[in-house]
Design a protein around this motif. Sequence first.
Motif, PDB file in Angstrom:
ATOM      1  N   ARG A  49     -10.794  -3.314   6.865  1.00 24.84           N
ATOM      2  CA  ARG A  49     -11.672  -2.482   7.690  1.00 24.84           C
ATOM      3  C   ARG A  49     -11.157  -1.013   7.387  1.00 24.84           C
ATOM      4  NH1 ARG A  49     -11.871  -7.742   8.841  1.00 24.84           N
ATOM      5  NH2 ARG A  49     -13.751  -8.210  10.147  1.00 24.84           N
ATOM      6  N   ARG A  70     -11.608  -7.277  24.037  1.00 20.25           N
ATOM      7  CA  ARG A  70     -10.185  -7.780  24.529  1.00 20.25           C
ATOM      8  C   ARG A  70      -9.681  -6.301  25.280  1.00 20.25           C
ATOM      9  NH1 ARG A  70      -6.277 -10.592  20.403  1.00 20.25           N
ATOM     10  NH2 ARG A  70      -6.429  -8.622  19.385  1.00 20.25           N
ATOM     11  N   ALA A  71     -10.036  -5.352  24.726  1.00 18.85           N
ATOM     12  CA  ALA A  71      -9.690  -3.987  25.161  1.00 18.85           C
ATOM     13  C   ALA A  71     -10.494  -3.717  26.698  1.00 18.85           C
ATOM     14  CB  ALA A  71      -9.916  -2.926  24.430  1.00 18.85           C
ATOM     15  N   MET A 130      -1.843  -6.196  27.500  1.00 13.31           N
ATOM     16  CA  MET A 130      -2.788  -5.317  26.622  1.00 13.31           C
ATOM     17  C   MET A 130      -4.104  -5.789  26.418  1.00 13.31           C
ATOM     18  SD  MET A 130      -0.897  -5.759  23.041  1.00 13.31           S
ATOM     19  CE  MET A 130      -1.009  -7.282  22.063  1.00 13.31           C
ATOM     20  N   HIS A 131      -4.369  -7.120  26.540  1.00  6.96           N
ATOM     21  CA  HIS A 131      -5.704  -7.744  26.217  1.00  6.96           C
ATOM     22  C   HIS A 131      -6.272  -8.010  27.634  1.00  6.96           C
ATOM     23  CE1 HIS A 131      -3.906  -8.862  22.374  1.00  6.96           C
ATOM     24  NE2 HIS A 131      -4.376  -7.884  22.082  1.00  6.96           N
ATOM     25  N   GLU A 186     -16.765 -10.691  15.265  1.00  5.23           N
ATOM     26  CA  GLU A 186     -16.104  -9.905  14.317  1.00  5.23           C
ATOM     27  C   GLU A 186     -14.831  -9.623  14.757  1.00  5.23           C
ATOM     28  OE1 GLU A 186     -15.902  -7.127  11.788  1.00  5.23           O
ATOM     29  OE2 GLU A 186     -16.159  -8.867  10.901  1.00  5.23           O
ATOM     30  N   VAL A 187     -13.813  -9.215  13.937  1.00  2.30           N
ATOM     31  CA  VAL A 187     -12.621  -9.067  14.256  1.00  2.30           C
ATOM     32  C   VAL A 187     -12.562  -7.717  15.239  1.00  2.30           C
ATOM     33  CG1 VAL A 187     -10.345  -8.122  13.486  1.00  2.30           C
ATOM     34  CG2 VAL A 187     -11.378 -10.010  12.469  1.00  2.30           C
ATOM     35  N   ALA A 188     -13.414  -6.832  14.763  1.00  4.37           N
ATOM     36  CA  ALA A 188     -13.400  -5.570  15.592  1.00  4.37           C
ATOM     37  C   ALA A 188     -14.148  -5.805  16.739  1.00  4.37           C
ATOM     38  CB  ALA A 188     -14.122  -4.428  14.802  1.00  4.37           C
ATOM     39  N   THR A 189     -14.992  -6.691  16.910  1.00  5.43           N
ATOM     40  CA  THR A 189     -15.693  -6.676  18.137  1.00  5.43           C
ATOM     41  C   THR A 189     -14.754  -7.517  19.033  1.00  5.43           C
ATOM     42  OG1 THR A 189     -17.565  -7.444  16.974  1.00  5.43           O
ATOM     43  CG2 THR A 189     -17.499  -8.039  19.075  1.00  5.43           C
ATOM     44  N   ASP A 233       7.229   3.730   6.157  1.00  4.21           N
ATOM     45  CA  ASP A 233       5.862   3.773   6.551  1.00  4.21           C
ATOM     46  C   ASP A 233       4.884   2.700   6.072  1.00  4.21           C
ATOM     47  OD1 ASP A 233       3.915   5.555   7.537  1.00  4.21           O
ATOM     48  OD2 ASP A 233       3.375   6.535   5.853  1.00  4.21           O
ATOM     49  N   ILE A 268      -5.344   2.346   4.696  1.00  2.00           N
ATOM     50  CA  ILE A 268      -4.547   1.221   4.411  1.00  2.00           C
ATOM     51  C   ILE A 268      -3.454   1.766   3.332  1.00  2.00           C
ATOM     52  CG2 ILE A 268      -5.526  -0.875   4.949  1.00  2.00           C
ATOM     53  CD1 ILE A 268      -6.760  -0.911   2.028  1.00  2.00           C
ATOM     54  N   TYR A 269      -3.761   2.783   2.457  1.00  2.00           N
ATOM     55  CA  TYR A 269      -2.940   3.654   1.739  1.00  2.00           C
ATOM     56  C   TYR A 269      -2.261   4.523   2.169  1.00  2.00           C
ATOM     57  CZ  TYR A 269      -4.475   0.366  -2.370  1.00  2.00           C
ATOM     58  OH  TYR A 269      -4.725  -0.396  -3.251  1.00  2.00           O
ATOM     59  N   PHE A 297       4.186  -7.091  25.498  1.00  2.00           N
ATOM     60  CA  PHE A 297       2.590  -6.639  25.170  1.00  2.00           C
ATOM     61  C   PHE A 297       1.691  -7.764  25.902  1.00  2.00           C
ATOM     62  CE2 PHE A 297       5.437  -4.889  21.750  1.00  2.00           C
ATOM     63  CZ  PHE A 297       5.131  -3.654  22.120  1.00  2.00           C
ATOM     64  N   ARG A 298       1.995  -8.709  25.777  1.00  2.14           N
ATOM     65  CA  ARG A 298       0.691  -9.850  25.816  1.00  2.14           C
ATOM     66  C   ARG A 298       0.741 -10.349  27.260  1.00  2.14           C
ATOM     67  NH1 ARG A 298      -1.115 -11.539  20.353  1.00  2.14           N
ATOM     68  NH2 ARG A 298       0.434 -10.750  19.021  1.00  2.14           N
ATOM     69  N   ASP A 346     -12.615  -4.963  20.615  1.00  2.49           N
ATOM     70  CA  ASP A 346     -13.282  -4.309  21.755  1.00  2.49           C
ATOM     71  C   ASP A 346     -13.503  -4.992  22.874  1.00  2.49           C
ATOM     72  OD1 ASP A 346     -13.322  -1.832  20.291  1.00  2.49           O
ATOM     73  OD2 ASP A 346     -15.587  -1.687  20.032  1.00  2.49           O
ATOM     74  N   GLU A 375      -4.592   2.239  24.857  1.00  5.20           N
ATOM     75  CA  GLU A 375      -5.923   2.947  24.814  1.00  5.20           C
ATOM     76  C   GLU A 375      -5.795   4.522  24.575  1.00  5.20           C
ATOM     77  OE1 GLU A 375      -9.363   2.218  25.038  1.00  5.20           O
ATOM     78  OE2 GLU A 375      -8.168   0.316  24.674  1.00  5.20           O
ATOM     79  N   THR A 428      -1.022  -3.902  19.557  1.00  3.76           N
ATOM     80  CA  THR A 428      -0.238  -3.551  20.672  1.00  3.76           C
ATOM     81  C   THR A 428      -0.638  -2.087  21.027  1.00  3.76           C
ATOM     82  OG1 THR A 428       1.524  -3.225  19.066  1.00  3.76           O
ATOM     83  CG2 THR A 428       1.667  -4.989  20.366  1.00  3.76           C
ATOM     84  N   PRO A 466     -19.754  -2.980  14.540  1.00  4.38           N
ATOM     85  CA  PRO A 466     -18.916  -3.142  15.829  1.00  4.38           C
ATOM     86  C   PRO A 466     -17.541  -2.898  15.900  1.00  4.38           C
ATOM     87  CG  PRO A 466     -19.478  -5.430  14.728  1.00  4.38           C
ATOM     88  CD  PRO A 466     -20.197  -4.241  13.939  1.00  4.38           C
ATOM     89  N   GLY A 467     -16.932  -2.462  16.867  1.00  4.01           N
ATOM     90  CA  GLY A 467     -15.693  -2.247  17.236  1.00  4.01           C
ATOM     91  C   GLY A 467     -15.400  -0.711  16.685  1.00  4.01           C
ATOM     92  N   SER A 468     -14.120  -0.464  17.144  1.00 13.81           N
ATOM     93  CA  SER A 468     -13.695   1.091  16.584  1.00 13.81           C
ATOM     94  C   SER A 468     -12.848   0.866  15.529  1.00 13.81           C
ATOM     95  CB  SER A 468     -12.783   1.569  17.947  1.00 13.81           C
ATOM     96  OG  SER A 468     -11.995   2.427  17.659  1.00 13.81           O
ATOM     97  N   HIS A 501       8.210  -9.425  21.951  1.00 13.17           N
ATOM     98  CA  HIS A 501       6.745  -8.949  21.689  1.00 13.17           C
ATOM     99  C   HIS A 501       5.675  -9.752  22.357  1.00 13.17           C
ATOM    100  CE1 HIS A 501       3.340  -7.901  18.958  1.00 13.17           C
ATOM    101  NE2 HIS A 501       4.162  -6.971  18.486  1.00 13.17           N
ATOM    102  N   ARG A 508      -9.205   1.619  16.303  1.00 12.28           N
ATOM    103  CA  ARG A 508      -8.460   0.266  16.942  1.00 12.28           C
ATOM    104  C   ARG A 508      -8.053  -0.465  15.732  1.00 12.28           C
ATOM    105  NH1 ARG A 508      -8.422  -1.053  22.021  1.00 12.28           N
ATOM    106  NH2 ARG A 508     -10.327   0.021  22.418  1.00 12.28           N
ATOM    107  N   MET A 509      -9.007  -0.580  14.800  1.00 12.38           N
ATOM    108  CA  MET A 509      -8.684  -1.744  13.620  1.00 12.38           C
ATOM    109  C   MET A 509      -7.396  -0.943  12.949  1.00 12.38           C
ATOM    110  SD  MET A 509     -10.669  -4.189  13.914  1.00 12.38           S
ATOM    111  CE  MET A 509      -9.965  -4.766  12.358  1.00 12.38           C
ATOM    112  N   THR A 537       0.845  -1.216  -0.008  1.00 10.81           N
ATOM    113  CA  THR A 537       0.029   0.036   0.202  1.00 10.81           C
ATOM    114  C   THR A 537       0.802   1.237  -0.064  1.00 10.81           C
ATOM    115  OG1 THR A 537      -0.165  -0.339   2.419  1.00 10.81           O
ATOM    116  CG2 THR A 537      -1.972  -0.995   1.373  1.00 10.81           C
TER     117      THR A 537
END
Lengths: 506, 307
Positions: free
Chosen positions: B270, A395-396, A426-427, A387-390, A44, B83-84, A420-421, A393, B46, B43, B32-34, A416, B37-38, A38
Amino acid sequence: MKKLMALVLTLALILSMASAVAEGPAKTVSVVFAENITTLDPQDGISTANHLVNSMIFDTLVKSDHSGNYTPSLAESWEVSEDELTFTFHIRKGVTATNGEEVNAKDVVFTFQRLLDNPTLVVASSSWGVLESVSLVDDYTVDVKLKESYGPALYNFSGTFIIPDEAYAEMGNAMFSEQKLVGSGAWQFVEWVDGQYVRFKKNPNFWDKASYDPYYEEAYLRFITEPSSAISAQLSGQVNAYMLVPSDMLLMYGNNPKIEIQDVETGTMLYLQFQCKEESVFNDVNVRKAFSMAIDRDTIATALMGNSKVPIGIATNVSMGYDPEFTSETYTYNPEKAKELLAASNYKGEEVKILATTAVTNSQQLMLAICDYVNAIGFNCKSEIVEVATLGDLRARGDYDMFIVAGINPGGDLFHFTTFRISSDMHKSHYVNEDLNNRILEALHSTNQEHRNELYRSINKTVCDEAAPMVTLIQLVSHMAIDKGVVGVKLYGDGILDMSRVDYQP
Amino acid sequence: MFLKYVLKRLGQTVVVLVLVSILAFSLVHLAPGSPARMMLPDTATEEQVKAKEAELGLDKPLPVQYLNYIKGVFTGNLGTSSIYNSSVAKIIFSRLPNTLYLTFATIFVSLLIAIPIGIVAGIRQGSMVDFLAMFFALIGQSMSTVWLGILLILIFTVKLNLLPSLGMQGFTSLILPALTLGYPLASTVTRLGRSGMIDVLREDYITATLAKGIPPRMVYTKYAFKNALIPIVTTVGVQFGVFLGGAVVVETIFAWTGIGQLANMAVGNRDYQLVQSLLLVIAAGVAIINLVVDIINAKIDPRITLM
């Protein structure tokens, strides 16, 4: 006359075939990867695809073997100061970029200064928060100073691509946005067609020609999302290698004699994390261990996960902290012992739920199998795909009983995973073990790799003994389909893909 | 009357676009979800998530976010793709020509095949030609494009090694995706052409024209076919809009870098800003094509303007 003609034609055919054999295959090689890049800015983008492209065009100071060891690259050697804060790199002489400029310490200074000046660049924000300053000692020596001693620093150096300063001074960011990339790598950038391919040509002035002077004049990295299309393209000879073939698609290759299927043990693990807060049933170590010991990982690995491996803890055979002699009761399938542990615990049949997303291979079947195993010893376990996003949230907020996700040790270094884990939690597992956290911090800040290795072994043992905050389930095996004769297309244990040394060896 | 009809349809199109923009905005924001966050690595802390939300304006009330978005649309600023890390408008409009190229090729191939078959089948109703034409149409309408695409690749690329199956390298790369997309459309147009011709050929004016001794070929092409054309134009127009929205499956199978492949990638990653703008651009494309189709139909049959 007719016989003479036939003879001439036959001879011509034989000669043309002989010359084709002598010449070898086409001088272009094409490798398929599912994910598009991308950006062309090497500072970046940190995706696997970006790394694949960057490592073709640019050099790094050091090279990683992806299991925690480092060798010289653009830097011939390096040393660390006594206070472990300053890395002094001695840059190789005689390296030129594709625009003709010499690549030396000034380019290294420019590269790291750009990261300091632009903290929002992905490489700066994800890897170089510890960077304090960079300074030129002489044309071939550079000092990189860190804010604090940092064990994985060499891993970060191995992922920071050196940008030629004069080229950037002339073009600025147009170097990336207008596709005018200049680097000192083995391959020269030609073009990027978004969503289709990146094309490279051999760098005729590559500094390490003695060890790598490829047969191919041109290389393509093609982006094909759909596996059946990628496999068809390889079967028809349009591409020469397909990285990360899904297990369930391997049958499409049949027994093609021209293609070799390579099974690669990666360090990618599926792990199950417990919610360990006080009011959770998994606050009790006996419940966690009972849950883990009730799962027959070997059967799951063989029957469900394409002959995957079973790891013991968070250290795998391709990472630091691995001890081939190490075994753990937590990872031994023992339903009788699991029943005893559960009976001795405070568990009273409360419903517990495993969450996973479809991003996890065979997640639905995997969770059903786990539920079957643990329910057989007295758990009341359910599963749910979210859903991944769910999941992000939940986990957060720490709002879960258990979840299954994939994890990996970048560079084969456990920093790592552990930082982090576990220690930063973090989760939000709410598992606290001060002694464990201290060892994690010590491993993070030590630059002595042997000492760190020892620490990671002891950390792994504790994580296994406590079955917290997670237990690992499966270590995935990935597949590469490569035309016979094509070499140098690699998948490393930390999931990094590489085609920068692609070559033809009949 | 015609102008009034066009203005009325134009007004309806604007209303549709406003509703679509609200819907696209709501769908993306109610998921759903922020989104922040996606976009960040798992890592991220908040604080980093909150900072990203502020940077994207996601911390503002939804109506304010919507108005900001619409303001951006009118100034050509569709936001930045996560993403880009680049302008959404630039990304979408760099891919749109590829989708248009595939769309035009598909429609051209479909009409080239389907119109003659449909006309002949309609004229020779009940004959072997008619039976074969309907068999061709039935298979085309029943077949999944995923299956057809892979089948064509296996035959023409893997077995016969005649055509490339991926990328956009000249005319040959266009053939398989255009056939895959075009066959179902050709089937529909064949059926519509056939039934349209059968209906028109039963009309009294056709009988009268034939009785006057005008050559049948001229009657079929000049008088009958024109009236059988309306449902075909409508269907092709609707399909044009659908293809413009991106033939997600076909573009993905053939690695065709159009809007469909982009939408697939945006949803998978996403990239909310990109998804939202793609929805809007696609809906605008469909609405405009429908408007054009209605205008063409009104030109062919002026009675439509009276409805």
